[in-house]
Design a protein around this motif. Structure first.
Motif: not given
Ligand SMILES: Cc1cc2nc3c(=O)[nH]c(=O)nc-3n(C[C@H](O)[C@H](O)[C@H](O)COP(=O)(O)OP(=O)(O)OC[C@H]3O[C@@H](n4cnc5c(N)ncnc54)[C@H](O)[C@@H]3O)c2cc1C
Ligand code: SF4
Ligand code: SF4
Ligand code: SF4
Ligand code: SF4
Lengths: 207, 428
Positions: B322, B338-341, B344, B346
């Protein structure tokens, strides 16, 4: 320009990460990224990036050379340093973004119409002329970057700001006529030329 | 060296957490003389502040009870509480240790009847609940405390409350004239088991632990589940006492981060997986946990535990560290950004409560007492010949779960026994 690009493609074949490490400023840091996402989430321009920094680093490792170098993304970076101060691995993300943009530009494959790239060029030409930035010419140049009509519109919109700056002595209208040159402009040109030679040699762009 | 290894046959164990208790018991049950010093008024350490243990989800009181029984039964083991090691001099087989004893103001006559606490009015933060609740300034540290003896807090001394407490005691157990003392002892070997402390969450600026009521730490979350804890065993959020049914866990809060702790704290992934079962335990299908992580590090056999939690539809996993937290001013909900992996994407996710899985760091710097001991980059005691006969154990030597802490304590105890055997000539 694209000859250079072809030469690089030939030289590094499938290993774009290696190419970045060897040619991009702070490139060797790319492999230290652990894909946590903090940089992308922390970037104030986040929602507007096509590929946020974390994704760019993954794309480099995945060998997506064209997608990265032709991307507008790195040109979005405003050097706010939010990402750098938060990155758990202390990657110099800002510098890598500028390094990638610069490398793409040198290879001649950066997006031609990207406004940041065009402004950077304008700024460079401006400062190189007199050895010091001529703010008036720079702003006028910037307003007219997208054509005459647009330029007049933007110029008029900024007029009150310009008048305010003039009144407080922050803006010299004679600048438009070419004033504001620094004394040793010629010597500055020589120094920059030498520095460019050294940099080109170091980066393998001898010209 | 051999000449010097000829003086004392006692093993000193510093720290009375699960590791220190284990090391002391192993050595004492091997027939060695052991002195165990603990700086708190009770043995037990951080484990006594946990609600349940992973991986078996049993209550830590059970293991504590067994250890206490062993301690009471052993004549070779002497325990000092409110005792802190100030200085260690000398070398293997011949250490001189000075120990600072803080006054408890209550002697062995105490039956823990509690009459003294009833009559005093002064209150202090309860450290057993990480300051989430108040308690009387005359107190028993917690129900299972050992020794079962009350403590009078320093702040009460000299006030009318102290006299009231003394007057209330029918067993002549209160001695208001006790003073700090320093005791110097000779020992042959030392097991250093001073444990860990949670990383200061307020230092992780973007998470707002110091600004938002509903951002808490994992150690505080453990206390919320305890029936004797600050919320009476209910998961209620601090801002408004509403049930926290939608809980976010942020992994690596302060760990694996060069701006904070560089190391992986090893237990916090498992701790959050365990704590997600607390949410299900309280609210069933109504409870929702979301775990934000970089990688889940559930090592070797405890991978099974992870697999079980993963199969629970009430637990979501978001692969992302986060970036920052904001607070909804009206509802006091926390919003994680945040941005997830994995794609990507948001996100701006709203939760009732956010738990920071804070990292572990050494509770004390061993070098303030014993200057030459070798520590790693994070300050944990590292095995090294320069340490002589000072052996790190448990979380003083690394971020470990209880299972591994106990293994490391047994190993340290064995090394200390070897030194003592050399001193006494028992070794051939
Ligand atoms: C949120 C959370 C949940 C956890 N849940 C689990 C779990 O479910 N299962 C599991 O296996 N592990 C769990 N752990 C890990 C567990 O807490 C540790 O493994 C355990 O506490 C280690 O015990 P220790 O004796 O080494 O250290 P500690 O428990 O820290 O004990 C050290 C003792 O030394 C004393 N001391 C400190 N300095 C001095 C000094 N100078 N002089 C004298 N005494 C001193 C302290 O007062 C303390 O009593 C969890 C950890 C966290 C953070
Ligand atoms: S914050 Fe650092 S480690 Fe995390 S994704 Fe960005 S560059 Fe990688
Ligand atoms: S320095 Fe550039 S990439 Fe980093 S957060 Fe700021 S704008 Fe984004
Ligand atoms: S000090 Fe006296 S009154 Fe207080 S708990 Fe002990 S015995 Fe009871
Ligand atoms: S155990 Fe998990 S949460 Fe803790 S530091 Fe390591 S990866 Fe992060």
């Amino acid at each position: 320009m694209s000859e250079r690009n072809n030469a690089m493609v030939e030289k590094y074949r499938n290993d774009f990460l290696k190419e970045v490490e060897a040619n991009v400023e702070e490139g060797p840091w790319v492999k230290m990224c652990m894909q946590c996402g903090v940089c992308s989430g922390s970037c104030p321009f986040g929602p507007y990036w096509e590929h946020p920094p974390q994704e760019i680093f993954m794309m480099i490792r995945a060998g997506k050379r064209d997608e990265v170098l032709k991307s507008e993304s790195m040109w979005m970076c405003t050097s706010c340093y939010n990402c750098i101060v938060r990155c758990p691995r202390e990657l110099p993300i800002t510098h890598i973004m500028h390094g990638l943009a610069n490398y793409a530009h040198r290879l001649g494959i950066a997006p031609k119409m990207n406004p940041t790239r065009r402004f950077a060029k304008l700024f460079w030409q401006n400062i190189m002329k007199g050895g010091r930035v001529n703010e008036l010419k720079l702003s006028v140049g910037l307003y007219f970057m997208d054509g005459f009509a647009n330029g007049v519109k933007k110029g008029l919109a900024m007029l009150p700001v310009g008048i305010g700056m003039f009144k407080t002595g922050r803006l010299n209208p004679l600048g438009l006529l070419g004033g504001g040159k620094c004394k040793g402009a010629g010597d500055i040109h020589k120094m920059v030329k030498k520095a460019q030679e050294i940099e080109n040699r170091r980066k393998g762009f001898a010209s | 060296m051999a000449g010097a290894v000829a003086t004392n046959e006692t093993i000193l164990v510093v720290g009375g957490g699960i590791s220190g208790m284990t090391a002391a018991l192993e050595a004492a049950e091997c027939g060695k003389d052991v002195v165990l010093v603990e700086k708190n008024p009770s043995l037990g350490g951080r484990v006594s502040q946990l609600y349940k243990y992973f991986p078996k989800l049993c209550h830590p009181t059970c293991g504590m009870e067994i250890n206490l029984r062993r301690i009471k039964a052993n004549k070779r083991l002497r325990v000092f509480t409110l005792a802190e090691v100030a200085k260690v001099d000398g070398g293997p087989g011949d250490y001189t240790v000075s120990i600072r004893l803080s006054p408890r103001y209550v002697n062995e006559n105490c039956t823990a009847c509690g009459a003294c606490a009833e009559v005093v009015s002064a209150e202090i933060d309860n450290p057993h609940n990480y300051g989430l609740s108040k308690m009387k300034a005359v107190y028993l540290p917690f129900n299972m405390a050992y020794p079962q003896r009350y403590v009078i807090d320093q702040s009460v001394i000299g006030t009318p409350d102290a006299e009231k407490a003394k007057a209330a005691c029918k067993y002549d157990a209160i001695d208001l004239g006790m003073k700090e003392q320093t005791m110097t002892i000779k020992v042959g070997a030392i097991v250093w088991a001073t444990g860990w402390k949670p990383y200061d969450a307020a230092k992780i600026q973007p998470y707002g632990y110091d600004r938002f009521d509903n951002v808490v730490t994992s150690v505080e979350f453990e206390r919320m589940m305890d029936p004797f804890g600050p919320t009476g065993g209910k998961l209620l959020r601090p801002s408004d006492g509403k049930e926290a049914k939608n809980v976010a866990f942020i992994q690596c809060a302060g760990s694996r981060d060069r701006n904070h702790l560089r190391h992986c704290s090893r237990i916090c992934c498992m701790a959050s997986l365990k704590q997600s079962t607390y949410v299900s335990e309280q609210f069933g299908d109504q409870g929702q946990s979301t775990i934000y992580y970089i990688d889940i590090r559930a090592i070797d056999r405890i991978e099974d535990f992870y697999a079980k939690v993963r199969a629970n539809p009430a637990v979501k996993f978001v692969k992302s560290k986060v970036a920052n937290i904001t607070e909804d001013r009206t509802s006091a909900d926390v919003i994680l950004h945040g941005v997830d992996t994995e794609g990507y994407h948001r996100y701006d996710n709203r939760h009732d409560l956010c738990v920071l899985a804070v990292g572990m760091e050494p509770s004390v710097d061993v070098r303030t007492a014993a200057a030459t001991v070798h520590v790693d980059a994070s300050g944990f005691v590292e095995a090294d010949p320069v340490n002589g006969a000072i052996f790190g154990a448990g979380c003083a030597s690394n971020a470990l779960d209880v299972n591994r802490a106990v293994q490391s304590a047994t190993a340290a105890s064995l090394r200390a026994i070897q030194v003592i055997n050399k001193v006494s000539g028992a070794e051939v």
